[in-house]
Structure formats: structure tokens, C-alpha cells
Write a protein that holds these residues in place. Structure first.
Motif, PDB file in Angstrom:
ATOM      1  N   ALA A   7     -31.101 -38.584  -5.355  1.00  0.00           N
ATOM      2  CA  ALA A   7     -30.317 -38.875  -4.921  1.00  0.00           C
ATOM      3  C   ALA A   7     -28.818 -39.029  -5.991  1.00  0.00           C
ATOM      4  CB  ALA A   7     -30.858 -40.716  -5.032  1.00  0.00           C
ATOM      5  N   LEU A   8     -27.769 -39.306  -5.016  1.00  0.00           N
ATOM      6  CA  LEU A   8     -26.281 -39.599  -6.246  1.00  0.00           C
ATOM      7  C   LEU A   8     -26.473 -40.847  -6.927  1.00  0.00           C
ATOM      8  CD1 LEU A   8     -23.959 -39.562  -2.790  1.00  0.00           C
ATOM      9  CD2 LEU A   8     -24.081 -38.048  -4.886  1.00  0.00           C
ATOM     10  N   SER A   9     -26.050 -41.206  -7.923  1.00  0.00           N
ATOM     11  CA  SER A   9     -26.111 -41.317  -9.257  1.00  0.00           C
ATOM     12  C   SER A   9     -24.889 -42.637  -8.740  1.00  0.00           C
ATOM     13  CB  SER A   9     -27.060 -41.985 -10.089  1.00  0.00           C
ATOM     14  OG  SER A   9     -26.727 -43.208 -10.928  1.00  0.00           O
ATOM     15  N   ILE A  10     -23.889 -43.740  -8.975  1.00  0.00           N
ATOM     16  CA  ILE A  10     -22.673 -44.354  -8.950  1.00  0.00           C
ATOM     17  C   ILE A  10     -22.874 -45.717  -9.565  1.00  0.00           C
ATOM     18  CG2 ILE A  10     -22.313 -43.966  -7.024  1.00  0.00           C
ATOM     19  CD1 ILE A  10     -19.704 -43.102  -8.261  1.00  0.00           C
ATOM     20  N   THR A  11     -22.077 -46.078 -10.100  1.00  0.00           N
ATOM     21  CA  THR A  11     -21.909 -47.997 -10.023  1.00  0.00           C
ATOM     22  C   THR A  11     -20.486 -48.086  -8.893  1.00  0.00           C
ATOM     23  OG1 THR A  11     -20.778 -48.179 -12.242  1.00  0.00           O
ATOM     24  CG2 THR A  11     -23.196 -47.861 -12.876  1.00  0.00           C
ATOM     25  N   ALA A  12     -21.016 -49.773  -9.068  1.00  0.00           N
ATOM     26  CA  ALA A  12     -19.735 -50.651  -8.212  1.00  0.00           C
ATOM     27  C   ALA A  12     -18.408 -50.060  -9.569  1.00  0.00           C
ATOM     28  CB  ALA A  12     -19.989 -51.644  -8.375  1.00  0.00           C
TER      29      ALA A  12
ATOM     30  N   VAL B   1     -11.786 -42.870  -1.182  1.00  0.00           N
ATOM     31  CA  VAL B   1     -10.983 -41.867   0.024  1.00  0.00           C
ATOM     32  C   VAL B   1      -9.826 -43.246  -0.453  1.00  0.00           C
ATOM     33  CG1 VAL B   1      -9.849 -41.529   1.884  1.00  0.00           C
ATOM     34  CG2 VAL B   1     -12.476 -40.746   1.104  1.00  0.00           C
ATOM     35  N   ALA B   2      -8.927 -43.001  -0.795  1.00  0.00           N
ATOM     36  CA  ALA B   2      -7.496 -44.243  -1.310  1.00  0.00           C
ATOM     37  C   ALA B   2      -6.791 -44.392   0.000  1.00  0.00           C
ATOM     38  CB  ALA B   2      -7.343 -44.680  -2.353  1.00  0.00           C
ATOM     39  N   LEU B   3      -6.534 -45.403   0.758  1.00  0.00           N
ATOM     40  CA  LEU B   3      -5.844 -45.574   1.882  1.00  0.00           C
ATOM     41  C   LEU B   3      -4.290 -46.141   1.289  1.00  0.00           C
ATOM     42  CD1 LEU B   3      -7.833 -45.831   4.574  1.00  0.00           C
ATOM     43  CD2 LEU B   3      -7.378 -43.779   3.658  1.00  0.00           C
ATOM     44  N   ASP B   4      -3.232 -46.228   2.288  1.00  0.00           N
ATOM     45  CA  ASP B   4      -2.424 -47.517   2.111  1.00  0.00           C
ATOM     46  C   ASP B   4      -2.394 -48.319   3.001  1.00  0.00           C
ATOM     47  OD1 ASP B   4      -1.213 -46.893   4.395  1.00  0.00           O
ATOM     48  OD2 ASP B   4       0.236 -45.249   3.214  1.00  0.00           O
ATOM     49  N   GLY B   5      -1.843 -49.222   2.655  1.00  0.00           N
ATOM     50  CA  GLY B   5      -2.312 -50.582   3.911  1.00  0.00           C
ATOM     51  C   GLY B   5      -1.738 -50.557   5.732  1.00  0.00           C
ATOM     52  N   GLN B   6      -1.085 -48.738   5.432  1.00  0.00           N
ATOM     53  CA  GLN B   6      -1.099 -48.161   6.989  1.00  0.00           C
ATOM     54  C   GLN B   6      -2.452 -47.404   7.432  1.00  0.00           C
ATOM     55  OE1 GLN B   6       1.848 -48.280   5.245  1.00  0.00           O
ATOM     56  NE2 GLN B   6       1.766 -50.195   6.046  1.00  0.00           N
ATOM     57  N   ASN B   7      -3.314 -46.696   6.285  1.00  0.00           N
ATOM     58  CA  ASN B   7      -4.575 -46.377   6.832  1.00  0.00           C
ATOM     59  C   ASN B   7      -4.064 -45.415   6.108  1.00  0.00           C
ATOM     60  OD1 ASN B   7      -6.264 -48.505   7.215  1.00  0.00           O
ATOM     61  ND2 ASN B   7      -6.470 -48.671   8.764  1.00  0.00           N
ATOM     62  N   ARG B   8      -3.187 -44.540   5.484  1.00  0.00           N
ATOM     63  CA  ARG B   8      -2.502 -43.455   5.742  1.00  0.00           C
ATOM     64  C   ARG B   8      -3.360 -42.815   3.998  1.00  0.00           C
ATOM     65  NH1 ARG B   8      -0.019 -41.570   9.411  1.00  0.00           N
ATOM     66  NH2 ARG B   8       1.381 -42.077  10.749  1.00  0.00           N
ATOM     67  N   LEU B   9      -3.661 -41.105   3.805  1.00  0.00           N
ATOM     68  CA  LEU B   9      -4.324 -41.146   3.247  1.00  0.00           C
ATOM     69  C   LEU B   9      -3.421 -41.155   1.795  1.00  0.00           C
ATOM     70  CD1 LEU B   9      -7.020 -39.935   1.737  1.00  0.00           C
ATOM     71  CD2 LEU B   9      -5.835 -37.311   2.171  1.00  0.00           C
ATOM     72  N   ARG B  10      -3.927 -42.044   0.696  1.00  0.00           N
ATOM     73  CA  ARG B  10      -2.765 -41.980  -0.958  1.00  0.00           C
ATOM     74  C   ARG B  10      -3.707 -40.864  -1.925  1.00  0.00           C
ATOM     75  NH1 ARG B  10       0.566 -46.295  -2.555  1.00  0.00           N
ATOM     76  NH2 ARG B  10       0.193 -45.964  -5.295  1.00  0.00           N
ATOM     77  N   GLY B  11      -5.189 -41.059  -1.608  1.00  0.00           N
ATOM     78  CA  GLY B  11      -5.631 -40.279  -2.694  1.00  0.00           C
ATOM     79  C   GLY B  11      -6.691 -39.822  -2.464  1.00  0.00           C
ATOM     80  N   GLU B  12      -7.983 -38.949  -2.904  1.00  0.00           N
ATOM     81  CA  GLU B  12      -9.030 -38.575  -2.722  1.00  0.00           C
ATOM     82  C   GLU B  12      -9.729 -37.905  -3.297  1.00  0.00           C
ATOM     83  OE1 GLU B  12      -9.368 -36.813   1.182  1.00  0.00           O
ATOM     84  OE2 GLU B  12      -8.403 -34.679   0.212  1.00  0.00           O
ATOM     85  N   ARG B  13     -11.415 -38.322  -4.405  1.00  0.00           N
ATOM     86  CA  ARG B  13     -11.625 -37.458  -5.565  1.00  0.00           C
ATOM     87  C   ARG B  13     -13.431 -37.943  -5.291  1.00  0.00           C
ATOM     88  NH1 ARG B  13     -10.676 -41.394 -10.522  1.00  0.00           N
ATOM     89  NH2 ARG B  13      -7.949 -41.405  -9.760  1.00  0.00           N
ATOM     90  N   VAL B  14     -14.013 -36.460  -5.679  1.00  0.00           N
ATOM     91  CA  VAL B  14     -15.306 -36.560  -5.823  1.00  0.00           C
ATOM     92  C   VAL B  14     -15.673 -37.711  -6.313  1.00  0.00           C
ATOM     93  CG1 VAL B  14     -17.196 -35.415  -6.167  1.00  0.00           C
ATOM     94  CG2 VAL B  14     -15.306 -34.474  -5.203  1.00  0.00           C
ATOM     95  N   VAL B  15     -16.482 -38.674  -6.440  1.00  0.00           N
ATOM     96  CA  VAL B  15     -16.828 -39.847  -7.610  1.00  0.00           C
ATOM     97  C   VAL B  15     -18.257 -39.572  -8.215  1.00  0.00           C
ATOM     98  CG1 VAL B  15     -15.203 -41.420  -6.832  1.00  0.00           C
ATOM     99  CG2 VAL B  15     -17.166 -41.369  -6.183  1.00  0.00           C
ATOM    100  N   ALA B  16     -19.050 -38.555  -7.330  1.00  0.00           N
ATOM    101  CA  ALA B  16     -20.501 -38.604  -7.687  1.00  0.00           C
ATOM    102  C   ALA B  16     -21.325 -37.007  -7.400  1.00  0.00           C
ATOM    103  CB  ALA B  16     -21.576 -39.803  -7.578  1.00  0.00           C
ATOM    104  N   ARG B  17     -22.192 -36.584  -7.648  1.00  0.00           N
ATOM    105  CA  ARG B  17     -22.820 -35.061  -7.116  1.00  0.00           C
ATOM    106  C   ARG B  17     -24.462 -35.794  -7.357  1.00  0.00           C
ATOM    107  NH1 ARG B  17     -17.798 -33.385  -9.406  1.00  0.00           N
ATOM    108  NH2 ARG B  17     -16.786 -31.393  -7.806  1.00  0.00           N
ATOM    109  N   GLY B  18     -25.254 -35.268  -6.061  1.00  0.00           N
ATOM    110  CA  GLY B  18     -25.963 -35.600  -6.696  1.00  0.00           C
ATOM    111  C   GLY B  18     -27.223 -33.924  -7.272  1.00  0.00           C
TER     112      GLY B  18
END
Length: 226
Positions: free
Chosen positions: A143-148, A122-139
Motif C-alpha cells: 500500500a501507499l504510505s504517507i502522512t497527513a 492536485v492543487a486548485l485555485d478558488g475557481q477549481n482550476r488546476l494550480r499544480g499537481e505532484r506525485v506525493v506517494a508511490r506504493g
């Protein structure tokens, strides 16, 4: 000799100056042997009932048009969907997600009924408003598997000032696992390096129960380099 095709018009006058048929021709990219791209655009618009019909057409209806294959149909429908989403998102106020409770309420309806884990960035702007969102991993079954690195690449692609991680526990228990905590620590350290902080990681459930790893003390927003 000066070209007056869709690309030339778009380049010199801007895409807003193009007619519907010219915009569609620009998306198509090329015509067929013996059928110029504008003629193909006219054929498609005639078959589906103009731009309004194109907005309602599915892949099957598109592929039934002579000269339109699967790749072309999906390219046109993808362009239409981009336009639709841009209008919806421009018209809708961006929610402010300034607290774990607000984040959990935003995501609880999405995870209801899911039988496997999903992780959302969940990407936020400087006022904590939603800028964008996406699914980055599915289990899978475990368990989920994703790197930093994958998570940070998604945050940077969304232009985030800061970001949250949200994932669901289909079991209904919001308690973070040891793997959840370890992954959060790795991502937080990497996020500090690139200057796009991880603001929180929430575990949410379909019932609305949640756990904020920030509130539980697993995540610190302190910058050790200052």
C-alpha cells in the motif's frame, strides 16, 4: 572598482537585460581555474550550437565539453527544463476540475498501465482550476504510505486554495479500501485546521472507472468550527 559580471548586471538591470552567454554564466555560477565563467559559457554555447542547441542537448553531450562535469550539466539542463515548462504552462489553459468525472478523466490516461499505486496531490485555485499537481506517494508491493503532514506540506507549497487527492488501484477495482477511508479522514481533519480544505479523494483505474469518496459520503466539507 565596479563589477560588470553577470551577477552584478542581473542585480542592477534585471535578468532580462543579460545576453545568452551572461544568462548561462549566471546558471553556471563559476568558471574553472584559468577559465572565467563567461569564457566557459562561450565554450558551451559554441560546442552545442547556441541556445537552440542547448535546448536539445542531453547530459552526455554536455559532459563531453571540456570543463563540464555531471553536476554542471544537470544544473544547466535543469534550468532549461524549468524555462520550457514555464512556457508550456503559461500557454496552456488551466483545466477546471469542478467535478469527480472531470478529475477522473484528467487522470485516467496517466494511470493506465501502472503496476503500482501512485497518489497525486492536485492543487486548485478558488475557481477549481488546476494550480499544480505532484506525485506525493508511490506504493510498493502492498500500500501507499504517507502522512497527513506530508500531504498538507505539498498543498501549501503549491499555494492551493483547496486540494484533491487522486490515487489509482492497479487491480482495476475502484472501491476504496478501509485504509483509503481512514487516511482520507485524517487528512480532511488536518486540512480544516490549516484552512486549506481537502475537496475530494478519488480512486481511479486505467479503464476510467472511479470512486469519489465525497460522493460516497466518506468525506464531509462541513466546517464543524463554524
Amino acid at each position: 572598482m565596479t563589477s560588470h559580471g553577470p551577477r552584478d548586471l542581473a542585480r542592477h538591470q534585471g535578468v532580462a537585460a543579460l545576453a545568452d552567454r551572461e544568462l548561462l554564466a549566471l546558471v553556471l555560477g563559476h568558471g574553472l581555474r584559468g577559465t572565467p565563467v563567461l569564457a566557459l559559457a562561450d565554450r558551451i554555447l559554441d560546442e552545442v550550437g547556441g541556445l537552440a542547441g542547448l535546448s536539445r542537448a542531453g547530459p552526455g553531450a554536455m559532459e563531453a565539453i571540456e570543463g563540464v562535469g555531471e553536476a554542471t550539466a544537470l544544473r544547466v539542463l535543469g534550468a532549461m527544463e524549468l524555462g520550457r515548462r514555464s512556457i508550456q504552462r503559461a500557454a496552456a489553459p488551466r483545466p477546471r476540475l469542478g467535478s469527480p468525472a472531470e478529475v477522473a478523466a484528467h487522470f485516467a490516461p496517466r494511470v493506465a498501465g501502472l503496476l503500482v499505486e501512485q497518489m497525486w496531490l492536485v492543487a486548485l485555485d478558488g475557481q477549481n482550476r488546476l494550480r499544480g499537481e505532484r506525485v506525493v506517494a508511490r506504493g510498493g508491493h502492498h500500500a501507499l504510505s504517507i502522512t497527513a503532514r506530508e500531504i498538507l506540506a505539498a498543498a501549501l507549497a503549491e499555494g492551493a486554495s483547496g486540494f484533491l487527492l487522486v490515487h489509482n488501484h492497479p487491480s482495476g477495482c475502484a472501491t476504496p479500501s478501509g485504509a483509503d477511508v481512514a487516511m482520507t479522514e485524517r487528512v480532511a481533519r488536518a486540512a480544516q485546521v490549516v484552512g486549506v480544505p481537502l475537496l475530494d479523494h478519488l480512486v481511479v483505474t486505467a479503464s476510467g472507472a472511479y470512486c469519489s469518496l465525497l460522493e460516497e459520503g466518506y468525506l464531509s466539507l462541513r466546517d464543524d468550527g463554524v
